[in-house]
Design a protein around this motif. Structure first.
Motif, mmCIF file in Angstrom:
data_model
loop_
_atom_site.group_PDB
_atom_site.id
_atom_site.type_symbol
_atom_site.label_atom_id
_atom_site.label_comp_id
_atom_site.label_asym_id
_atom_site.label_seq_id
_atom_site.Cartn_x
_atom_site.Cartn_y
_atom_site.Cartn_z
ATOM 1 N N TRP A 212 38.802 46.169 34.074
ATOM 2 C CA TRP A 212 39.935 45.739 33.263
ATOM 3 C C TRP A 212 39.883 44.235 33.018
ATOM 4 C CZ3 TRP A 212 40.114 49.255 37.153
ATOM 5 C CH2 TRP A 212 40.690 50.496 36.902
ATOM 6 N N HIS A 213 40.238 43.845 31.815
ATOM 7 C CA HIS A 213 40.481 42.435 31.509
ATOM 8 C C HIS A 213 41.988 42.293 31.351
ATOM 9 C CE1 HIS A 213 39.830 38.754 28.634
ATOM 10 N NE2 HIS A 213 40.446 38.432 29.760
ATOM 11 N N ILE A 214 42.595 41.641 32.348
ATOM 12 C CA ILE A 214 44.036 41.452 32.369
ATOM 13 C C ILE A 214 44.325 40.045 31.882
ATOM 14 C CG2 ILE A 214 46.113 41.484 33.795
ATOM 15 C CD1 ILE A 214 44.539 43.217 35.800
ATOM 16 N N ARG A 215 45.004 39.944 30.758
ATOM 17 C CA ARG A 215 45.261 38.633 30.157
ATOM 18 C C ARG A 215 46.644 38.114 30.585
ATOM 19 N NH1 ARG A 215 41.492 37.964 26.027
ATOM 20 N NH2 ARG A 215 40.435 39.893 25.439
ATOM 21 N N VAL B 170 38.570 36.910 39.478
ATOM 22 C CA VAL B 170 37.854 38.188 39.455
ATOM 23 C C VAL B 170 38.100 38.906 40.776
ATOM 24 C CG1 VAL B 170 35.621 39.333 39.221
ATOM 25 C CG2 VAL B 170 36.066 37.185 37.988
ATOM 26 N N SER B 171 38.638 40.109 40.700
ATOM 27 C CA SER B 171 38.766 40.979 41.870
ATOM 28 C C SER B 171 37.625 41.980 41.799
ATOM 29 C CB SER B 171 40.126 41.695 41.865
ATOM 30 O OG SER B 171 40.198 42.627 42.935
ATOM 31 N N LEU B 172 36.700 41.871 42.732
ATOM 32 C CA LEU B 172 35.399 42.499 42.556
ATOM 33 C C LEU B 172 35.147 43.626 43.558
ATOM 34 C CD1 LEU B 172 33.144 41.968 40.545
ATOM 35 C CD2 LEU B 172 32.074 40.455 42.208
ATOM 36 N N ASN B 173 35.406 44.837 43.110
ATOM 37 C CA ASN B 173 35.094 46.034 43.905
ATOM 38 C C ASN B 173 35.716 46.004 45.303
ATOM 39 O OD1 ASN B 173 33.352 47.652 42.098
ATOM 40 N ND2 ASN B 173 31.955 45.899 42.244
ATOM 41 N N CYS C 48 39.909 39.470 35.797
ATOM 42 C CA CYS C 48 38.945 40.565 35.678
ATOM 43 C C CYS C 48 39.073 41.422 36.931
ATOM 44 C CB CYS C 48 37.529 40.004 35.541
ATOM 45 S SG CYS C 48 36.226 41.262 35.617
ATOM 46 N N LEU C 49 39.357 42.687 36.746
ATOM 47 C CA LEU C 49 39.461 43.629 37.859
ATOM 48 C C LEU C 49 38.400 44.706 37.686
ATOM 49 C CD1 LEU C 49 40.830 45.083 40.285
ATOM 50 C CD2 LEU C 49 42.412 46.118 38.621
#
Length: 264
Positions: free
Chosen positions: A261-264, A152-155, A203-204
């Motif tokens: 974004w959900h990057i799969r 998760v890249s969070l803000n 998750c971005l």
């Protein structure tokens, strides 16, 4: 003021992190979060909910890695720690109250001090040596967390360049402004490229545009917060009222457009 001073004196972090201003920036973020708690809450809630929605789709749940854990305001830590065998929090700074929260509530959570840009320490050394060289961003994940099921890249996407740019402007002489802009853009792009290269669920959550209004409600400025990085259509989007109008001293309000974004 006394609390901020005490926090500065009691927060463990690497000397270059402290001297570059990352610790002060985190302490200031805490103050802004408290001052604008009501205005920020919808953004924090939507961020946590989106992170959980992505986490729920993960087939394997051995490890989740949070890049930019910060003050844990936007991290659904209790739920994530119940979903995954291990949760790894990563950031350049972890304030004492955050460490306490991690230790008291979760026995499968750990924190790693880590610069996701990969430029901070080299930039600091260049400043000490009097070298006007901007290190190229080559972000990576530590070997200890490479086998993970969710990142998760969070803000943080729009914040990665802020402290490095300020430090470079203050300590490195003779830098061309255009070259610094290009360097900051590469820092942002490199992080996004790293996320896209991962084989796990990603998750971005990131703001990518700002808008400022004056007291009459007119738009006075608008622009990218990620140096024009082209991003696909987000799975979710909302507005973050990051700087509400102050009745006395502030002439402008500032809102951010946030994408998830959900990057799969």
């Amino acid at each position: 003021m006394l609390l901020d001073l005490y926090t500065s004196l009691t927060t463990p972090c690497s000397p270059f992190i402290r001297r570059m201003g990352y610790l002060n920036e985190t302490i200031e973020m805490r103050s802004r979060a408290r001052r604008h708690q009501a205005a920020w809450q919808p953004h924090l809630d939507k961020t946590r909910n989106f992170v959980l929605s992505v986490a729920n789709t993960c087939r394997d749940r051995n490890r989740a890695v949070i890049l930019g854990s910060g003050l844990l305001l936007d991290v659904p830590l209790t739920k994530l720690s119940s979903m995954f065998q291990e949760v790894v929090l990563m950031d350049v700074v972890c304030l004492p109250e955050v460490r306490k929260q991690i230790g008291q509530r979760n026995n499968n959570v750990r924190f790693i001090e880590f610069d996701v840009t990969s430029v901070a320490e080299d930039l600091f050394r260049n400043g000490l040596k009097g070298l006007s060289e901007l290190p190229e961003p080559e972000p990576f994940l530590p070997a200890t967390v490479r086998n993970t099921d969710l990142v998760v890249s969070l803000n943080i996407l729009s914040q990665l360049w802020v402290v490095p740019r300020a430090y470079a402007s203050q300590r490195l002489r003779g830098l061309d402004e255009y070259a610094v802009d290009e360097w900051c853009a590469r820092i942002v792009a490199a992080h996004y490229t790293l996320l896209r290269s991962l084989s796990c669920d990603v998750c971005l959550v990131a703001d990518h545009e700002f808008v400022k209004h004056n007291r009459q409600g007119m738009v006075v400025s608008r622009g990218s917060t990620v140096y024009g990085l082209e991003l696909p259509r987000p799975n979710a989007s909302w507005t973050w009222n990051i700087a509400p109008m102050d009745r006395i001293s502030q002439s402008f309000s500032k809102e951010l457009t946030v994408g998830a974004w959900h990057i799969r």
